[in-house]
Write an enzyme that holds these catalytic residues in place. Structure first.
Site, PDB file in Angstrom:
ATOM      1  N   GLY C  11       0.803  -1.219   0.000  1.00  0.00           N
ATOM      2  CA  GLY C  11       0.000   0.000   0.000  1.00  0.00           C
ATOM      3  C   GLY C  11       0.833   1.265   0.000  1.00  0.00           C
ATOM      4  N   GLY C  12       2.043   1.176  -0.518  1.00  0.00           N
ATOM      5  CA  GLY C  12       2.835   2.393  -0.688  1.00  0.00           C
ATOM      6  C   GLY C  12       2.383   3.110  -1.950  1.00  0.00           C
ATOM      7  N   ALA C  14       3.391   3.143  -5.085  1.00  0.00           N
ATOM      8  CA  ALA C  14       3.238   2.371  -6.318  1.00  0.00           C
ATOM      9  C   ALA C  14       1.990   1.511  -6.257  1.00  0.00           C
ATOM     10  CB  ALA C  14       4.486   1.507  -6.539  1.00  0.00           C
ATOM     11  N   ARG C 285      24.105  10.955  -4.878  1.00  0.00           N
ATOM     12  CA  ARG C 285      24.288  10.365  -3.557  1.00  0.00           C
ATOM     13  C   ARG C 285      25.486   9.416  -3.466  1.00  0.00           C
ATOM     14  NH1 ARG C 285      17.826   9.523  -2.350  1.00  0.00           N
ATOM     15  NH2 ARG C 285      17.432  11.734  -2.058  1.00  0.00           N
TER      16      ARG C 285
END
Lengths: 216, 261, 588
Positions: C11-12, C14, C285
């Site tokens: 349920g993020g 995406a 990064r």
């Protein structure tokens, strides 16, 4: 009853407490203030005021509509509100939470007080002089005086704090600043009412030498 | 010396929704910079209670450990907060070093096990107040509406609500005797009623807010404001919605005709 | 409503985006999630989301965004999907804006944009420093709308155990377990979409949430799905070290003017600005992490002699910081104690993001038909290094591709999952139930949480910023041992209700399998590219390794296959950040 009536009842409950109940409380205190003149003058003034009120036409209707019904509605629904709350001042020792808790405690105390007050001063005695005499006699006993004073303080807190919450519930005070200012005003009003009421009781109970009704 | 220091925990445990709760104590070696979650993690690496008896690991919820997800909310020394952000050293600054720390599950939600509760009710209530912007669909159309910076500032603050349940826990009017939806959801309505598109369905949300358990259940104890981990000025938003609901109630009454509205 | 059904796991961002796309077309969705979807790990993303909106007068374009992304990824990503993502980005942002995301605004009420690493133009839309949470909440709300309408059914508190695969090798649903009741059941679906995120928990002290175990990917890996480019793990340069995890201090801190420094010869040394004059503090990064690592570990110049340097915002006005970076100001202040408005923050690189993941086609389907993957758990968009603020974009974009792709796929199916013989479901259910039973009865000597700690510590030490083949081989050996130790776990929790240890033990096994794929991938990739840095092989070797590593599970350990990378759009060039991109392109 549909689902929306809950909102309506709750808002009416809060409104009734101010208009007319709160207003009546103020009028009541003002009239009783006649006694503050003290001694024979105070006594006479006080009796005259009460007699005048009683002689007004349709006073019973006014008592019923302006006083009895609103108070009863507020009281009965209010008891439900008191029942529903799960007080938690020991865990959340914030000022407004204490005020919330006191509002519920004073609701119960004020209810008891009003019941006694109405029975004694409205139903058991009718003749104004007799009402005043029996009250004076009762208040001369320090224990009853204290109980009576507590009852009145409860009413005073419930009303003045109720003003503060009324203003929020009706969306008058929204921001922090206005709420804070009204909190201070409500506390100030409570002090004024407390002093005022206790003074009247003291005079009637004869606790202020020379002003009392004890010798009349 | 450092090894002698222990963190003393007293945890209210319960094996399941229907069994009786009990208290259990644990001692965990102290390290600097620990928080309640990392202490609980130590407990489960070696689940032995103060009496030296091997017990089941303590069950609790946690996820992000950054106070963003809201999962690890519990009562820590009686106050609802995220256990990840409850730093042991900070607690000791207030209570004194080594003072026992009490952990208990939230009381306003059904217990699942130990410190884990079922907060599904809050998500159900978000449905009830229609906490969404009712766009036609997720397809790209064009630029969204302009929205003033000054509005965004306070609306953004509301939108940081993580539905953790602290405000519900602290609210004396949220109880098993009432259906109060709680402070957070009232603020959510204000958020969606402010968005330029969300505003188009504002009556639906106001209406939902005035049903049983709605905004009228607020008793102005204002604890919600004090315990909100995101410092959302909930009391202000509740007052603003008080105003909106009353205005709406009058308007609805004045315009109502036989067609219904 | 369609008779077909799609299962979305996760349920993020995406997963929610894919769910929305499917529900909008009237096909029911079963949405499985470990946690209430609003608590998914997407909420931890802070800095922003990239899209070439070109509203800052910088002539930004989606082509520029595309070029920055593949260049930042050291050319390991297949280029056409990346290009499509960058082209779709502005539309996605506008859609999220319409849906009510409280993006930070300019004075005229438009979306504000900020700088981010590895790109010269202002391209990052943001909502303070809690952009991920704002996007996640918005998608959660939209899916809640579909849920209220009855087309989405949420199963929150369910863990994906395995895919159900029929005799033709087609995925027909999945097996999942309830975290509270421990019930194991079949979910039938015509397609299954995994949006289960990365696996940061495989490493100790990552910046990720505790649910980011990579367990679902590990599970289907063992069922025959390929994992790709697993050796590419992003290490975020600025994280705040904690006892239990590292907490991300957003790249937006540098985007908005933050500077990295440490003391050298008693004076502040802004080493990134000195080493990389063209990009300064806004190098990608992998570059920044390596520089900090070098300064602290190789040169011994960390603050107070420890592995930490300063991320300094104290020169910026407090009001500006609270407005744009309030989210991380709070986190640092709460978890560290110092006020970052007044004193510099102490930070060090921390494990952050999986560029690699489940191998999928351009349509986001795995090599198992009917099984899809999107979001961080796929490998598609970031190559060897992800640019900051591209992860929220890839999560949302992959959902917008994966959802419709799954719809298209199920339209072409010959039969419904409901019509598939029961034996396939019964078989897999029985297998998983038996596995669960065996875990419940484990009575060895190892504590699973302690074992996890050991796994994480080894991965962090051996497969981190700097890698060498000796350590990697040792780690391979260690993983083989830990697989053995796993069988000797003691089930410390004796309850059969809400028993987190049973589920964790299962996840741990899957984590070890994924860790193995990471390690073997890193061992075999004898070059340095993006986040994968081997001093033994300091240069990029396009000849041999401009290839996607595809890891196939075998009982004896992962086997790597190599696949060509589609570099049809931009010719690979040397990746350097001490000069501008134009200069690097012209070969200087």
């Amino acid at each position: 009853m549909n689902e929306k009536s809950n909102f309506l009842i709750r808002r009416i409950h809060s409104l009734l407490a101010i208009i007319p109940v709160g207003l009546f409380l103020c009028v009541h205190l003002c009239l009783n203030s006649a006694s503050l003149l003290g001694g024979e003058d105070g006594y006479t003034w006080y009796l005259n005021v009460i007699k005048f009120m009683k002689s007004a036409p349709l006073v019973w209707a006014a008592e019923l509509i302006i006083i009895a019904i609103p108070i009863l509605v507020h009281m009965i629904y209010g008891l439900w509100i008191v029942y529903v709350a799960k007080n938690n001042v020991l865990n959340y020792r914030y000022g407004n939470n204490w005020a919330f808790y006191l509002q519920r405690i004073t609701a119960l105390v004020a209810t008891a007080f009003l019941v006694v007050h109405v029975i004694l001063q409205r139903f058991l005695e009718h003749e104004p002089g007799a009402v005043l005499e029996s009250l004076a006699l009762t208040l001369q006993n320090p224990l009853y005086f204290i109980l009576y004073a507590i009852g009145f303080l409860a009413v005073a807190w419930h009303f003045t704090n109720g003003l503060f919450t009324f203003l929020i519930s009706w969306g008058v005070t929204v921001g922090d600043h206005s709420q804070k200012v009204c909190r201070v005003i409500s506390l100030g009003l409570f002090v004024v009412f407390a002093c005022w009421g206790i003074a009247i009781l003291s005079v009637i109970g004869g606790f202020i030498p020379g002003f009392g009704f004890e010798n009349i | 010396m450092a090894n002698d220091k222990v963190i003393s925990l007293r945890i209210k445990r319960q094996d399941g929704p229907k069994t009786a709760p009990y208290w259990e104590e644990f001692h965990i070696p102290y390290k600097p910079n620990m928080n309640v979650v990392s202490v609980l993690m130590e407990v489960r690496k070696n689940p032995v209670n103060l009496q030296g008896k091997a017990v089941n690991p303590v069950v609790w919820e946690c996820n992000c450990l950054e106070e963003v997800c809201g999962a690890c909310t519990m009562l820590i020394n009686g106050v609802p907060r995220q256990s990840c952000a409850a730093l042991i050293d900070k607690i000791y600054e207030q209570t004194g070093f080594g003072k026992q720390i009490t952990l208990a599950p939230l009381t306003k939600f059904p217990i699942i096990r130990d410190l884990m509760v079922d907060r599904q009710r809050m998500f159900e209530n978000l449905k009830r107040v229609k906490a969404w912007v009712n766009v036609d669909g997720s397809w790209a159309i064009n630029r969204g509406p302009r929205f003033a910076d000054r509005e965004q500032r306070w609306a953004y603050a509301i939108s940081r609500c993580m539905t953790c349940g602290c405000c519900q826990e602290a609210c004396p009017n949220v109880s098993n005797k009432s259906k109060f939806i709680g402070p957070s959801h009232i603020a959510q309505v204000r958020l969606f009623n402010t968005h330029p598109i969300g505003e188009m369905q504002k009556e639906e949300r106001l209406n939902a807010l005035m049903l049983e358990g709605g905004i009228q259940e607020c008793g102005n104890a204002q604890n919600c404001r004090q315990v909100c981990p995101k410092e959302i000025p909930l009391t202000k938003h509740i007052a603003a919605m008080n105003k909106e609901t009353i205005k709406y109630a009058f308007r609805r009454w004045r315009y109502k005709d036989s067609s219904g509205q | 409503m369609s008779k077909q059904k799609i299962i979305v796991v996760g349920g993020g961002l995406a997963g929610l985006m894919a769910t929305m796309k499917i529900a909008e077309k009237g096909v029911p969705v079963d949405l499985l999630s470990l946690v209430p979807v609003k608590r998914s790990h997407s909420v931890c993303a802070q800095g922003g989301i990239n899209a070439a909106l070109n509203t800052k007068g910088e002539n930004d374009s989606t082509d520029e965004h595309f070029d920055d992304t593949v260049y930042g990824g050291d050319f390991l990503a297949n280029q056409p999907p990346v290009k499509r993502m960058c082209e779709a980005a502005p539309g996605i942002i506008y859609t999220m804006d319409r849906m009510g995301v409280m993006f930070t605004r300019t004075a005229e009420g438009l979306l504000d944009l900020r700088n981010f690493g590895g790109q010269k133009n202002k391209r990052t839309a943001f909502a303070g420093a809690t952009t991920g949470a704002q996007l996640e909440y918005c998608c959660d709300e939209q899916v809640r709308k579909h849920e209220a309408a009855g087309i989405v059914t949420k199963y929150e508190g369910w863990e994906f155990l395995s895919a159900v695969i029929d005799e033709k090798g087609v995925c027909r649903g999945c097996i999942a377990q309830n975290l509270v009741t421990l019930e194991i059941r079949v979910f039938k679906g015509d397609a299954v979409i995994l949006a289960t995120g990365g696996g940061g928990m495989i490493y100790a002290k990552s910046t990720t949430s505790t649910i980011c175990t990579g367990s679902a990917a590990g599970s289907i890996f063992q069922q025959g799905a390929y994992l790709a480019n697993m050796e590419f793990i992003q290490i975020h340069p600025t994280a705040m070290l904690g006892d239990d995890k590292t907490r991300l201090m957003s790249e937006s801190a540098r985007g908005d003017g933050g500077r990295i420094w440490t003391y050298k010869d008693g004076k502040p040394w802004y080493f990134l600005e000195e080493m990389y004059p063209a990009y300064g503090n806004l190098v990608p990064r992998d570059i920044a992490s390596r520089a900090i690592h070098k300064v602290c570990v190789d040169m011994g110049l960390g603050i107070d002699g420890q592995n930490q340097v300063y991320l300094d915002l104290s020169h910026l006005p407090s009001e500006f910081l609270d407005r744009r970076l309030g989210g991380i100001m709070e986190i640092y202040e709460k978890f560290h104690g110092d006020n970052p408005r007044k004193v510099p923050m102490k930070i060090f690189p921390g494990i952050h993001y999986f560029m690699g993941g489940i191998h999928v086609s351009d349509e986001h389907m795995t090599n198992i038909p009917g099984l899809f993957a999107c979001g961080e758990c796929d490998y598609m968009y970031h190559g060897a290094n992800r640019l900051g603020a591209n992860s929220l974009l890839s999560a949302l974009y992959s959902g917008t591709v994966c959802g419709p792709a799954a719809l298209k796929y199920i339209k072409g199916l010959d039969r419904l999952s409901e019509e598939v013989e029961d034996k396939h479901f019964a078989q897999e259910l029985k297998k998983q139930a038996a596995y669960n039973e065996s875990i419940t009865k484990m009575s060895g000597t190892e504590n699973p949480y302690q074992l996890h700690q050991d796994l994480g510590d080894h991965m962090r030490a051996n497969v981190g910023v700097v890698r060498n083949n000796k350590d990697l081989a040792a780690n391979d050996q260690f993983l083989r041992e830990i697989k053995e130790r796993w069988t000797k776990i003691n089930m410390v929790d004796g309850h059969n209700y809400s028993n987190q240890t049973i589920l964790f033990t299962r996840e741990l096994k899957n984590m070890i399998e994924v860790a193995h794929a990471i390690t073997i991938g890193a061992l075999q990739r004898n070059e340095s590219r993006g986040s994968h840095y081997k001093p033994e092989f300091p240069d990029r070797d396009d000849e041999q390794f401009l290839k996607t590593s595809k890891s196939r599970w075998t009982p004896k350990g992962p086997v790597i296959e190599w696949e060509e990378v589609d570099v049809s759009l931009v010719k690979p060039r040397k990746r350097v950040y001490n000069v501008s991109k134009e200069a690097s392109a012209s070969g200087k």
